[in-house]
Every structure is written in structure tokens, then in C-alpha cells.
Design an enzyme around this catalytic site. Sequence first.
Site, short mmCIF file in Angstrom:
data_model
loop_
_atom_site.label_atom_id
_atom_site.label_comp_id
_atom_site.label_asym_id
_atom_site.label_seq_id
_atom_site.Cartn_x
_atom_site.Cartn_y
_atom_site.Cartn_z
N SER A 45 0.89 31.25 19.20
CA SER A 45 0.29 29.97 18.84
C SER A 45 -0.27 29.16 20.00
CB SER A 45 1.31 29.12 18.08
OG SER A 45 2.51 29.01 18.84
N LYS A 88 -3.79 24.20 17.61
CA LYS A 88 -3.79 22.84 17.07
C LYS A 88 -5.18 22.22 16.94
CE LYS A 88 0.64 21.62 16.48
NZ LYS A 88 1.16 21.01 15.25
#
Length: 402
Positions: A302, A51
Site C-alpha cells: 500500500s 491514498k
Amino acid sequence: MLTLNDVLEAREKMKKVVHQTPLEYSQTFTNLSGNEVYMKLENLQKTGSFKVRGSFNKIMTLSEAERKRGVIAASAGNHAQGVAYSSGMIGIPCTIVMPKGAPLSKVEATKGYGAEVILHGDVFDDSLEYALELQRQRGMTFVHPFDDLAVMAGQGTIGLEIIEQFPEADVVICPVGGGGLLAGVAFTLKQLKPSIEVYGVESSACPGMTAALRHKKPVVIASSDTIADGIAVKKPGNITYQYIEKYVDGVVCVEEAEISRTMLYLLERNKLLVEGSAACPLAALLYQKLPFTEKKVVAILSGGNVDVTLISRIIERGLVESGRFVTFTTVISDKPGQLNKLLRIIAELEANVMSIHQQRIGAKVLPGQAEIHFSLETKNREHIHQIHQVLLKEGYDVELFQ
């Protein structure tokens, strides 16, 4: 419109801020899936998640006046840390709205990067609505977690790295919630290698992108609790949906048990701690949810921000799901040597007793009897079945709890 030049410029901006994460071959998942499997380790990224790429790129596009007013974001955790870290790097005010149930480790980490944290709402969508309201009141710039071209360009830098690290890749799979990661990566990969296939994976407990593709537009869905909290988005982005519809070859769902088992595999076999969202791509491979075999595959892991209190539950659930742990109850005669006889049978079957409890009062317990509760460490489901059958053959009335 997003361009490849946007992605290339994003990488230049973040060169000294964001890691180029490793791409590692996994013999374990290669053997288990029938594909040649590589893992893109964004769980080792700064702030523990991909992110930071999108949030930093977005913040770097702001004018001086916008930077002075600061930024605001909504997040279940990873985007919060990415925005807070990026804001801190360039010294601008930052406010983050997080769901009340956000993992404590993510809340504290976000505060640690210097952000003001406001807990509001039960799910991400509630936090998002409140953050937008605060943005209007305070005049801050809203940094969307996914539905923003600058954010998508930042996430797309993962695609650049994959092609540079492993140009022979046939398929790339990644988690999908709101769609920023999948849209940015798919767009970038298809520009650089049109023949590559890209798939998204989400939890069946919150299949927002599956519903969007079925309805030909993003829709609000009902969702259940999921261990993949980072992709628990009830309505994907409008912008991200357009790119996913155009550039992604398919989206599949995985079950909660499949996610937890995969997390355990990664922890035990690869020594990698990843969150539920990050385990979804490998879960899809492991449980054959994708329409290919014998391909060179890259799975994007992720993030790795798992709450410490959740780790033991993940391990316990994974052990139960894989047949490595079982509890059973039986009744024996309350006489000397009877418990020892039962324990000897279990020992001969090579099961390890983790805990044992006995009681002499109960609905199924007659005078002169004792009810025994065992928790056993076992090898697999076949081992559990063997233990059960042997105990039945020896005359024990056994009730299994798996």
C-alpha cells in the site's frame, strides 16, 4: 450506495493524475509461501501511497463554493500527502491535522505539497477529533481518510487494475486499518469476479477490524505501538465496516516481528522499500496466517513512505529477528593471547565480528579477568546455536542477547 460505475468514473477523473502501478511476480515470496505471489506496487504511486486515489476522487466531487472554502483532513501521513497533493493539483486551500508523533518525512512532504500542517494528539483518533472541530469552525470540507463513499471508490480503482493486469487471480490481500482500501477493493473485485477471495491483514497491536467483525459493529479498542502506523486505527469506519462484512472473506492479524522481518525480506530480496502497513499482506502469507495454499495471489503493497531514521532500525530489528545478528558476553583470563584464541574460534565458525568491547571491572569479573562483549553477524538461528554450543564446549561461560 457504492456502485461499480462510481469506481469507473473515479478512474476517468484521475487518469492524468494517478499512476497505474505495476503488478510484479515475486519468486521469493512464491517459494516461501507455497502460493504464486504477485505484488501490486502502490508504494510506487504518486505521493508514495494508494491514498492519493481516494483523496483526489473525493476532492473532484466538490462544488466550486466548497473548493473556495478549502478542505481539511486528519492523517498519520499518507492520507495527508494524498489530500495535500490533490488540493495542490486543483489549487484549493488545504489544512492537515497530524499526530505529534507522525514521521518527520511525512510531515515535511505534506508541507511541501502546500498544505498547512497542524500537529495535534498522540494518535490518529485524537487528530481526527480535532480536525472535525476545526472543520466546523472554518467551514471547510472534511476529507475522511476512509469512511467516505467517494474515497472508497477511488481506492477501488486498484481492484480494476488488478483484474485487468492479472484476471487469473484467485486471492487478493491488502492491509486494513479504517477500511477504505479493503472495502473499495473488495467491492470492486467482487463485482468483476465474484469467485475471487479477498482478505484483510492488520497488526495484532491494533486489531480494530478484527474486533469490529467479532462485535458485529465498529468499536473503539485499546492499541499498542506498531511499526504499521498507517493502519493503527482504533475504530474502523461505519460505512467501510458494512462493505467489509459483506464482501471480505476474512481478516487476520500479524505480529510486529513478522512485519519487520517481511520488510527486511522485501528490501533485501526484492529491492523494495515499503512501510510496515504495506508489508502486512506478505507477512500474513509468509507466516501462514491465511487459510489457503497453491493459489494465485495478489498482495497490495500500500505504501513506501518510511522515515529515513526508521530504516536502519527496521534493518537492525529484522536482522536480529531472523538470526542474522547476535550479541554475547563472556569472561576470559586477562592474559596475552586469550582474546586472540576466542577470536580464532569465532572466525573458524564463520561469524563476522561487528563490534567488540572489553572491561576489567564488573560484578562478574574477578581480578585477572576481562569481560568481553561481542556483536556478531551470523547466518541464521541455527548458526547462532552452533556458535553458542562450541563456545560452551571450549569452556566459555557465554550469555547470549538476541
